[in-house]
Design a protein around this motif. Structure first.
Motif, PDB file in Angstrom:
ATOM      1  N   GLU A 142      95.615  -1.789  -3.637  1.00  0.00           N
ATOM      2  CA  GLU A 142      94.950  -1.035  -2.566  1.00  0.00           C
ATOM      3  C   GLU A 142      93.583  -0.532  -3.005  1.00  0.00           C
ATOM      4  O   GLU A 142      92.660  -0.438  -2.201  1.00  0.00           O
ATOM      5  CB  GLU A 142      95.836   0.144  -2.149  1.00  0.00           C
ATOM      6  CG  GLU A 142      95.305   0.924  -0.962  1.00  0.00           C
ATOM      7  CD  GLU A 142      96.237   2.025  -0.520  1.00  0.00           C
ATOM      8  OE1 GLU A 142      95.773   2.938   0.186  1.00  0.00           O
ATOM      9  OE2 GLU A 142      97.433   1.976  -0.881  1.00  0.00           O
ATOM     10  N   ARG A 143      93.425  -0.248  -4.310  1.00  0.00           N
ATOM     11  CA  ARG A 143      92.175   0.327  -4.805  1.00  0.00           C
ATOM     12  C   ARG A 143      91.411  -0.570  -5.768  1.00  0.00           C
ATOM     13  O   ARG A 143      90.211  -0.432  -5.924  1.00  0.00           O
ATOM     14  CB  ARG A 143      92.463   1.661  -5.513  1.00  0.00           C
ATOM     15  CG  ARG A 143      93.029   2.741  -4.618  1.00  0.00           C
ATOM     16  CD  ARG A 143      91.985   3.276  -3.667  1.00  0.00           C
ATOM     17  NE  ARG A 143      90.851   3.880  -4.355  1.00  0.00           N
ATOM     18  CZ  ARG A 143      89.731   4.260  -3.746  1.00  0.00           C
ATOM     19  NH1 ARG A 143      89.585   4.072  -2.440  1.00  0.00           N
ATOM     20  NH2 ARG A 143      88.733   4.800  -4.432  1.00  0.00           N
ATOM     21  N   ASP A 144      92.097  -1.443  -6.470  1.00  0.00           N
ATOM     22  CA  ASP A 144      91.470  -2.223  -7.542  1.00  0.00           C
ATOM     23  C   ASP A 144      91.084  -3.623  -7.077  1.00  0.00           C
ATOM     24  O   ASP A 144      91.836  -4.277  -6.340  1.00  0.00           O
ATOM     25  CB  ASP A 144      92.423  -2.369  -8.730  1.00  0.00           C
ATOM     26  CG  ASP A 144      92.710  -1.041  -9.404  1.00  0.00           C
ATOM     27  OD1 ASP A 144      91.920  -0.097  -9.220  1.00  0.00           O
ATOM     28  OD2 ASP A 144      93.728  -0.952 -10.117  1.00  0.00           O
ATOM     29  N   TYR A 145      89.941  -4.075  -7.540  1.00  0.00           N
ATOM     30  CA  TYR A 145      89.511  -5.431  -7.231  1.00  0.00           C
ATOM     31  C   TYR A 145      88.701  -5.999  -8.382  1.00  0.00           C
ATOM     32  O   TYR A 145      88.187  -5.272  -9.234  1.00  0.00           O
ATOM     33  CB  TYR A 145      88.696  -5.481  -5.933  1.00  0.00           C
ATOM     34  CG  TYR A 145      87.408  -4.692  -5.965  1.00  0.00           C
ATOM     35  CD1 TYR A 145      86.194  -5.285  -6.303  1.00  0.00           C
ATOM     36  CD2 TYR A 145      87.395  -3.337  -5.643  1.00  0.00           C
ATOM     37  CE1 TYR A 145      85.014  -4.560  -6.331  1.00  0.00           C
ATOM     38  CE2 TYR A 145      86.229  -2.598  -5.665  1.00  0.00           C
ATOM     39  CZ  TYR A 145      85.041  -3.213  -6.014  1.00  0.00           C
ATOM     40  OH  TYR A 145      83.881  -2.476  -6.048  1.00  0.00           O
ATOM     41  N   ASP A 146      88.621  -7.316  -8.419  1.00  0.00           N
ATOM     42  CA  ASP A 146      87.765  -8.036  -9.354  1.00  0.00           C
ATOM     43  C   ASP A 146      86.610  -8.648  -8.591  1.00  0.00           C
ATOM     44  O   ASP A 146      86.701  -8.870  -7.373  1.00  0.00           O
ATOM     45  CB  ASP A 146      88.536  -9.167 -10.051  1.00  0.00           C
ATOM     46  CG  ASP A 146      89.522  -8.655 -11.093  1.00  0.00           C
ATOM     47  OD1 ASP A 146      89.388  -7.503 -11.537  1.00  0.00           O
ATOM     48  OD2 ASP A 146      90.441  -9.425 -11.455  1.00  0.00           O
ATOM     49  N   ILE A 147      85.539  -8.936  -9.304  1.00  0.00           N
ATOM     50  CA  ILE A 147      84.416  -9.689  -8.747  1.00  0.00           C
ATOM     51  C   ILE A 147      84.485 -11.110  -9.305  1.00  0.00           C
ATOM     52  O   ILE A 147      84.640 -11.297 -10.512  1.00  0.00           O
ATOM     53  CB  ILE A 147      83.057  -9.064  -9.137  1.00  0.00           C
ATOM     54  CG1 ILE A 147      82.954  -7.622  -8.620  1.00  0.00           C
ATOM     55  CG2 ILE A 147      81.901  -9.914  -8.619  1.00  0.00           C
ATOM     56  CD1 ILE A 147      82.893  -7.507  -7.119  1.00  0.00           C
ATOM     57  N   ALA A 184      86.110  -1.515  -9.181  1.00  0.00           N
ATOM     58  CA  ALA A 184      85.959  -2.864  -9.727  1.00  0.00           C
ATOM     59  C   ALA A 184      86.403  -2.839 -11.179  1.00  0.00           C
ATOM     60  O   ALA A 184      85.993  -1.969 -11.949  1.00  0.00           O
ATOM     61  CB  ALA A 184      84.514  -3.326  -9.615  1.00  0.00           C
ATOM     62  N   ARG A 185      87.244  -3.786 -11.564  1.00  0.00           N
ATOM     63  CA  ARG A 185      87.804  -3.803 -12.915  1.00  0.00           C
ATOM     64  C   ARG A 185      87.186  -4.866 -13.809  1.00  0.00           C
ATOM     65  O   ARG A 185      86.951  -4.637 -14.988  1.00  0.00           O
ATOM     66  CB  ARG A 185      89.324  -4.026 -12.834  1.00  0.00           C
ATOM     67  CG  ARG A 185      90.084  -2.931 -12.124  1.00  0.00           C
ATOM     68  CD  ARG A 185      89.989  -1.625 -12.877  1.00  0.00           C
ATOM     69  NE  ARG A 185      90.835  -0.598 -12.269  1.00  0.00           N
ATOM     70  CZ  ARG A 185      90.934   0.654 -12.729  1.00  0.00           C
ATOM     71  NH1 ARG A 185      90.245   1.017 -13.788  1.00  0.00           N
ATOM     72  NH2 ARG A 185      91.710   1.530 -12.135  1.00  0.00           N
ATOM     73  N   ASN A 186      86.964  -6.070 -13.254  1.00  0.00           N
ATOM     74  CA  ASN A 186      86.504  -7.190 -14.069  1.00  0.00           C
ATOM     75  C   ASN A 186      85.551  -8.062 -13.266  1.00  0.00           C
ATOM     76  O   ASN A 186      85.591  -8.084 -12.034  1.00  0.00           O
ATOM     77  CB  ASN A 186      87.687  -8.076 -14.511  1.00  0.00           C
ATOM     78  CG  ASN A 186      88.844  -7.279 -15.077  1.00  0.00           C
ATOM     79  OD1 ASN A 186      88.786  -6.818 -16.207  1.00  0.00           O
ATOM     80  ND2 ASN A 186      89.900  -7.115 -14.280  1.00  0.00           N
ATOM     81  N   VAL A 187      84.696  -8.798 -13.980  1.00  0.00           N
ATOM     82  CA  VAL A 187      83.903  -9.836 -13.347  1.00  0.00           C
ATOM     83  C   VAL A 187      84.324 -11.165 -13.968  1.00  0.00           C
ATOM     84  O   VAL A 187      84.418 -11.283 -15.196  1.00  0.00           O
ATOM     85  CB  VAL A 187      82.380  -9.600 -13.506  1.00  0.00           C
ATOM     86  CG1 VAL A 187      81.966  -9.465 -14.958  1.00  0.00           C
ATOM     87  CG2 VAL A 187      81.601 -10.720 -12.816  1.00  0.00           C
ATOM     88  N   GLN A 200      84.872 -10.609 -17.986  1.00  0.00           N
ATOM     89  CA  GLN A 200      84.436  -9.433 -18.752  1.00  0.00           C
ATOM     90  C   GLN A 200      84.779  -8.178 -17.964  1.00  0.00           C
ATOM     91  O   GLN A 200      84.728  -8.159 -16.728  1.00  0.00           O
ATOM     92  CB  GLN A 200      82.930  -9.498 -19.003  1.00  0.00           C
ATOM     93  CG  GLN A 200      82.420  -8.425 -19.954  1.00  0.00           C
ATOM     94  CD  GLN A 200      80.980  -8.695 -20.371  1.00  0.00           C
ATOM     95  OE1 GLN A 200      80.539  -9.821 -20.409  1.00  0.00           O
ATOM     96  NE2 GLN A 200      80.251  -7.626 -20.668  1.00  0.00           N
ATOM     97  N   ARG A 201      85.129  -7.131 -18.682  1.00  0.00           N
ATOM     98  CA  ARG A 201      85.422  -5.863 -18.023  1.00  0.00           C
ATOM     99  C   ARG A 201      84.155  -5.263 -17.425  1.00  0.00           C
ATOM    100  O   ARG A 201      83.068  -5.434 -17.963  1.00  0.00           O
ATOM    101  CB  ARG A 201      86.013  -4.858 -19.031  1.00  0.00           C
ATOM    102  CG  ARG A 201      87.384  -5.228 -19.522  1.00  0.00           C
ATOM    103  CD  ARG A 201      87.933  -4.118 -20.383  1.00  0.00           C
ATOM    104  NE  ARG A 201      89.288  -4.418 -20.843  1.00  0.00           N
ATOM    105  CZ  ARG A 201      90.081  -3.556 -21.457  1.00  0.00           C
ATOM    106  NH1 ARG A 201      89.634  -2.328 -21.693  1.00  0.00           N
ATOM    107  NH2 ARG A 201      91.287  -3.895 -21.830  1.00  0.00           N
TER     108      ARG A 201
END
Length: 202
Positions: A142-147, A184-187, A200-201
């Protein structure tokens, strides 16, 4: 006439159909999102068993499960959102709650990509960012996403170093959530066919 009938029956197949076992295996196969969830749940439960209740806070608030999903390899790639959900249920020592469909929700964000490109131009790095074809937000919880940055890079000798440099540039640019609700957690930098080149974080 009799020969023709026998030939026709042979052509249609006598006994077990040639594709019988394949059809059966397809129908009984575990959906990818369920397999990903179970894999994540197993990892999360192992973390809980070794660290206790405090693991749930660490893995949820600090994004531990989303980080672990990147290290899970093929077990998570089909649906990282399902893997993360399983991991979170596992670290909370909750019963399994299998998803009814894919959890990861991907949304193309052209406006964010244009802002990244504009920043790169001010740094004299526009040529590097021009390799990005699309920017996608991959919602995992619900809150976390990656790019995810889809590029025209290949996995050859020059592809991975270029992808790693691009990931560093993105992290350098990223100083907040840039108008997207959540964290956003990671790309991830992907090659032309969608396979991951690097991550990468943020």
């Amino acid at each position: 006439m009799t020969v023709a009938v026998l030939v026709g029956l042979a052509g249609c197949g006598g006994g077990e159909p040639l594709d019988g076992p394949a059809v059966e295996s397809r129908s009984s196969a575990v959906p990818e999102h369920v397999a990903a969830y179970r894999a994540g749940y197993g990892v999360g439960k192992a973390v809980y068993d070794s660290s206790g209740k405090g693991a749930a806070v660490r893995e949820t608030v600090w994004g531990g499960c989303t980080r672990r999903a990147l290290e899970a390899g093929s077990a998570a790639e089909a649906d990282r959102g399902s893997w993360v959900r399983g991991c979170l249920n596992g670290v909370a020592n909750s019963p399994e709650q299998l998803p009814t469909g894919p959890v990861t929700k991907r949304t193309t964000n052209g406006e964010m990509l244009e802002r990244f490109r504009a920043w790169a131009r001010t740094k004299g790095e526009a040529q590097e960012v021009d390799h990005v074809r699309t920017l996608v937000t991959a919602q995992l919880t619900e809150r976390d996403y990656d790019i995810e940055l889809s590029t025209d890079y290949s996995a050859g000798s020059s592809g991975k170093p270029a992808a790693e440099s691009l990931a560093r540039r993105f992290v350098e640019w990223w100083d907040g959530d840039h108008g997207v609700a959540g964290t956003a957690r990671n790309v991830l930098v992907l090659e032309a066919d969608g396979k991951r080149l690097t991550a990468q974080r943020i």
